[in-house]
Design an enzyme around this catalytic site. Structure first.
Site, short mmCIF file in Angstrom:
data_model
loop_
_atom_site.label_atom_id
_atom_site.label_comp_id
_atom_site.label_asym_id
_atom_site.label_seq_id
_atom_site.Cartn_x
_atom_site.Cartn_y
_atom_site.Cartn_z
N ARG B 366 -5.31 -84.21 14.23
CA ARG B 366 -6.99 -83.95 14.27
C ARG B 366 -6.95 -82.52 14.97
NH1 ARG B 366 -9.48 -89.10 16.80
NH2 ARG B 366 -8.77 -90.02 15.01
N GLN B 384 -0.98 -94.40 14.44
CA GLN B 384 -1.98 -95.39 15.47
C GLN B 384 -2.03 -96.75 14.56
OE1 GLN B 384 -6.22 -94.31 14.65
NE2 GLN B 384 -5.86 -94.35 17.16
N HIS B 388 -8.08 -102.00 9.50
CA HIS B 388 -9.88 -102.30 9.50
C HIS B 388 -9.96 -103.71 9.19
CE1 HIS B 388 -9.97 -97.95 10.23
NE2 HIS B 388 -10.71 -98.06 10.39
N LYS B 468 -18.99 -101.77 20.68
CA LYS B 468 -17.59 -102.23 20.67
C LYS B 468 -17.64 -102.55 22.31
CE LYS B 468 -17.16 -97.83 22.72
NZ LYS B 468 -16.46 -95.99 22.99
N HIS B 514 -13.39 -102.29 12.96
CA HIS B 514 -11.71 -100.57 13.57
C HIS B 514 -11.33 -101.76 14.33
CE1 HIS B 514 -14.25 -97.62 11.35
NE2 HIS B 514 -15.50 -98.32 12.33
#
Lengths: 645, 645
Positions: B366, B384, B388, B468, B514
């Site tokens: 990123r 990471q 999923h 979330k 996620h």
């Protein structure tokens, strides 16, 4: 004056003036003469009926050797051209017709309106066979260049005319005639068409004259030819087997990996393929541990400053993926070496730390042209079992020996793939001291000998920065793959200013050894998939064991099957379970198709006795054993990385 | 009319008209009144001496609560501004002075020619303490806006004038006065300066007015303030400890990782750091196996077509590293989700395959602005423990419960780091059906309750695509890190056209979850390094055991030490050996500095008896035990991932 011939075993024989290589063969044995197709005289390959020079070495080329097969295939190309001329007439113009790996081709221009497809190959092949049956001798003539040029102009062979004017510098040129077909050709050829004992035409494609898009598009006919019908049949069988084993096909069927147009040249390892990938990494990591390698994890994007320092910016840029970041140029790394030198240089190093063996599985990216990307073998993104060894000159021998032993461990012991080494030595243009090169080459050769590795020497074929050893690994279909490599580098540490403090208190540049055993994991997995035909050995198999319940699945059977499945999982094995009411033979067949190594079939009897009926892939029933023994046997075989093909 | 007050325990009390929150506190207990600094009345925080409305809920804010400390620090900012004004006079212009985490700051414009450095903080702090000793009350006045504007114009406070005209929409504005200092302010404040019981000014930086580069550069003074001297002392101690534990410092000292200007925002894991990295991956892989996750390995470069389909091209492009490839635009992937959807869509999926749990450790990139990059916590390249889950709506509850249990396993059981959850629910702008959202939020909350996880609800704070749960993990210094996250997504599968065939024979979109437990491995290793102060637990320690020979190192001792070292290696442990003739205490000290968990000291006695003298990091001598027991004890503790701090 007699002809003095030195044979490969060193013996010297004398023959009358005018003797040819065929006669030399006959003088040795009649049987030998029958299987010789040409000769290498003073290192140059030629027809065996040409008279030998006064003093020469002679190597007889047998029909089943790689060079003998090349001669047969070259002659087969002429035979095919002759057959085409017989069928399609004098207006067909011929380009080049060389032998290639496993066969030959000939590029031709057919008269306007004539379209050749694979449907036409049958009749051309039939005509070839007639020519072979006629057993026409291949007759060579060496003529003044102009005479040959005139002949080709007269017969309207424009491409031959172009070849003569552009490529032939000698005052003479040679032509070969077999029956009614004559061709400009350097040879050599078999003595007569009958020596092409087996031929098969295989495909038709288009090809630009001389491979240049600006030139005319010719028709290329492919074929294969062999020294015997059996050799041809075996080859066809191997081709079929290779098609069945094509990793792209198996990868799809076994759900190992996939590709997507949005990421050309990059492999998506699906869960089952990722198992193979991770198991290979674990295996190599285990070997690293035993061999004192230390793993690192490194960045992928580097400023152009690094590549300028390493030299890649000037010499490798077209293979690098470039990005604009922070108003500067960056690249995704195409190889690890420069970043490992950065880590080496991170602090002052002492001779006590050498040899320093740095391993890295970091993804690498190389910008291959989209058109050449193919399955797992030509990709843009890959990981290598890459490592760099920083050592002193005195340590080269020991380190190379260690890496050759590593190659032995991996290919001989684990994958049961035989290999041959190629030692490439100092080229004309090189950097560094000659003494260093000599000592290094001697160390490389000694390590090969000590480890009893069969090898050839490619004199002068090393890189400018150091000599190297490449390993050709043979797969189950007899194909060679260049996978492992060990390269010495005297140059990069100097260029990038990597130094260590020696025992003498002075600063020295270390030698760097670039080495990989599997090479690109992607390519290796492609090769391995074809080598095993998708039947991975137990330790690599995505699913190692299937617990299959016999229907009707009673509560007892289900409970027993689940318990066994859990035992397998707890033992670290990859197990799956099938409690469905499907017919047992359907259940077994589904697992055979998935090439799962072992099935544990459990019914009422097994549940009561604490046993399993074992089935092994392709081998079928393997008897009934205690469930716990089944688990521990599998565990033992996985730990031993037992591999059978 | 009496005032009717509802307290947090639900009890309702009546007080005379005009009663304030302080009086409510006093009515409960004198002791309570002393530690209350403000009150939340009907949900709004305010000074505790303002009269209460007729009917209200009252939450008393104690000085040691997060909100109480905010009030103290806001008051401390006024005190510091007052002190500056006393020293530097009326020409100092004040901007904003808010509380921040663990402290406060005030932005000020000093008269031209006055330069403030950290050397000046001592005298300002001394003046602050005088103001605190004076115990001036903080007096609030609510005045017509114009009156306040006039006051600020008169005193030359231009930034305040700008704030009033641009930001205050009400007809009135409030000012606070403590002693000789008056400031435009909404409050609330402590009742008097004496309630700021501990203050320390910490640093001076520059800051643009309103954070905008086009505005004037002001001087920002930072400080911290606490409810007691002990709390301040503890804080300073924590700061010092954090400095000692700074992962960049420890990373360098312990040779865990390095950085290089040629790859900004990317971590080079040196061999020791790579051990921690790989052990964490192995740990998570082991947990994945138990939980039915399947790992994949994926490409990193994708054509813009993928990002257009996923929506990242329009909404996330500035965070993506772009490349020109094949005359098209590509990007290094900033996240895995779209590529996992491609794999899901690779073939027809059945409800029988759900839930499908796809895990991926692929590197992500990123494009963070270079200026904000910092150590391991703000990077451009990271991996990471990302996964999923594709599931049906009916499976959401079970899947979320499984992930919360996973978080429990990792943080409670293994790392011994307590955590709190934040549940973010449906925002005003959302996609999908309200019933789906309601059911999902209920499922999330039930899973938190079932797993006894303490949580708060951030109403309306979910993403537009789903609710979330974020987890705040507390480290050994009491700092919170948001690491684990579980996010529901009703949207991406619809947008990208991912479908499965349901039991009803119809096509449905799966729900996507996620989730990451460690989050970025880089960031996690940074946090973990500070959490453990570099003393990694045995299973993570780069070197687990050191075999240290007592000098003079006889042949017997050396042979015995080597044998033990090999036994440790064979047991899969990371061992090193020291056979040098250095003094034993120097050898031990070197290993203490490297924070190696265990040392096996061996001399003549141990060699003869087959024992080792065990030393544990920081704990010293742990007695003499049989060498084999030493090996098996370590093996046992590694397997159990025993962790102590």
């Amino acid at each position: 004056m007699p002809v003095k011939v030195t044979l490969p075993d060193g013996s010297v024989k004398e023959y009358p003036d005018g003797t040819n290589a065929l006669q030399v063969a006959e003088s040795i044995s009649k049987g030998l003469a029958k299987v010789v197709v040409a000769a290498k005289v003073n290192g140059e390959i030629m027809d065996f009926h040409r008279p030998l020079p006064q003093e020469c070495t002679v190597l007889l080329i047998k029909e089943d050797s790689p060079e003998g097969l090349d001669v047969i295939r070259h002659s087969a190309a002429h035979i095919m051209a002759g057959a085409v001329k017989r069928i399609y007439g004098d207006k067909v113009k011929f380009g080049y017709g060389p032998p290639v790996e496993d066969g030959f081709y000939y590029d031709m221009e057919f008269p306007e309106g004539t379209k050749i497809s694979e449907d036409d190959l049958g009749k051309i092949e039939a005509e070839c066979k007639k020519i072979i049956e006629s057993n026409f001798p291949f007759e060579r003539k060496d003529l003044p260049k102009d005479e040959v040029l005139g002949l080709m102009q007269k017969t309207g062979q424009g491409y031959k005319v172009q070849t003569i004017t552009e490529n032939i510098k000698d005052p003479t040129a040679s032509i070969y005639t077999d029956g009614d077909f004559t061709d400009l050709c350097e040879g050599p050829h078999v003595p007569a068409t009958g020596r092409v004992k087996a031929i098969k035409l295989t495909k038709v494609t288009g090809a630009y004259w001389k491979g240049d898009q600006k030139n005319a598009m010719l028709t290329r006919l492919y074929g294969t030819a062999w020294h015997s019908q059996k050799a041809l049949d075996d080859y066809i069988k191997r081709l079929d087997e290779a098609k069945k084993r094509d990793h792209r096909k198996l990868g799809q069927e076994l759900e190992l990996f996939m590709f997507h147009e949005w990421s050309p040249g990059a492999v998506f390892f699906m869960p089952k393929g990722a198992v193979v990938y991770n198991e290979l990494m674990s295996f190599i990591r285990e070997e690293y541990r035993k061999r004192g390698f230390q793993e690192v994890v490194t960045p992928q994007l580097y400023n152009k400053g690094l590549w300028q320092l390493s030299g890649h910016w000037d010499h490798y840029q077209e293979n690098m993926f470039l990005l604009d970041i922070d108003e500067d140029k960056f690249s995704l790394k195409p190889m690890n070496c420069p970043s490992h030198v950065l880590m080496f240089k991170h602090r002052t190093r002492s001779y006590r730390e050498l040899p320093l063996r740095i391993a890295d599985f970091c993804p690498l990216h190389r910008n291959e042209v989209k058109g050449v990307l193919s399955g797992m073998t030509r990709v843009r993104k890959f990981e290598q079992d890459d490592a760099h060894i920083f050592c002193t000159e005195a340590q080269i021998g020991q380190e190379i020996a260690g890496q050759i032993e590593f190659v032995n461990r991996v290919y001989n012991e684990v994958f049961k793939m035989p290999f041959q080494a190629k030692l490439s030595t100092r080229p004309e243009k090189f950097l560094g001291k000659i003494e260093t090169w000599n000592a290094a080459e001697a160390a490389l050769e000694k390590a090969l000998k000590d480890n009893k590795v069969s090898y050839t020497i490619n004199a002068g074929d090393g890189a400018f920065y150091g000599p190297k050893i490449d390993f050709d690994i043979k797969d189950a279909l007899g194909r060679n793959w260049q996978l492992a490599t060990i390269q010495l580098d005297f140059q990069l540490p100097v260029r990038m200013g990597a130094e260590y403090e020696g025992q003498d208190g002075q600063r020295h540049h270390p030698v760097m050894i670039h080495r990989a055993i599997l090479g690109s994991l992607e390519r290796f997995i492609g090769v391995l998939t074809e080598h095993y035909g998708g039947v991975f050995p137990l330790w690599l198999a995505p699913v190692q064991a299937s617990v299959v319940a016999v229907s009707p699945v009673s509560d007892e059977i289900a409970a027993y099957a689940k318990q066994l499945h859990q035992k397998l999982l707890d033992a670290g094995l990859r197990s799956e379970i099938d409690l469905s009411e499907d017919n047992i033979s359907a259940k077994i067949k589904a697992r055979e198709l998935q090439k799962i190594p072992f099935m544990a079939v459990v019914g009422a009897k097994e549940a009561a006795a604490g046993t399993v009926a074992v089935r092994e892939h392709k081998k079928g029933n393997r008897g009934v054993i205690a469930a716990d023994d089944f688990v521990s046997n599998l565990r033992r075989d996985v730990a031993a990385r037992t591999s059978t093909i």
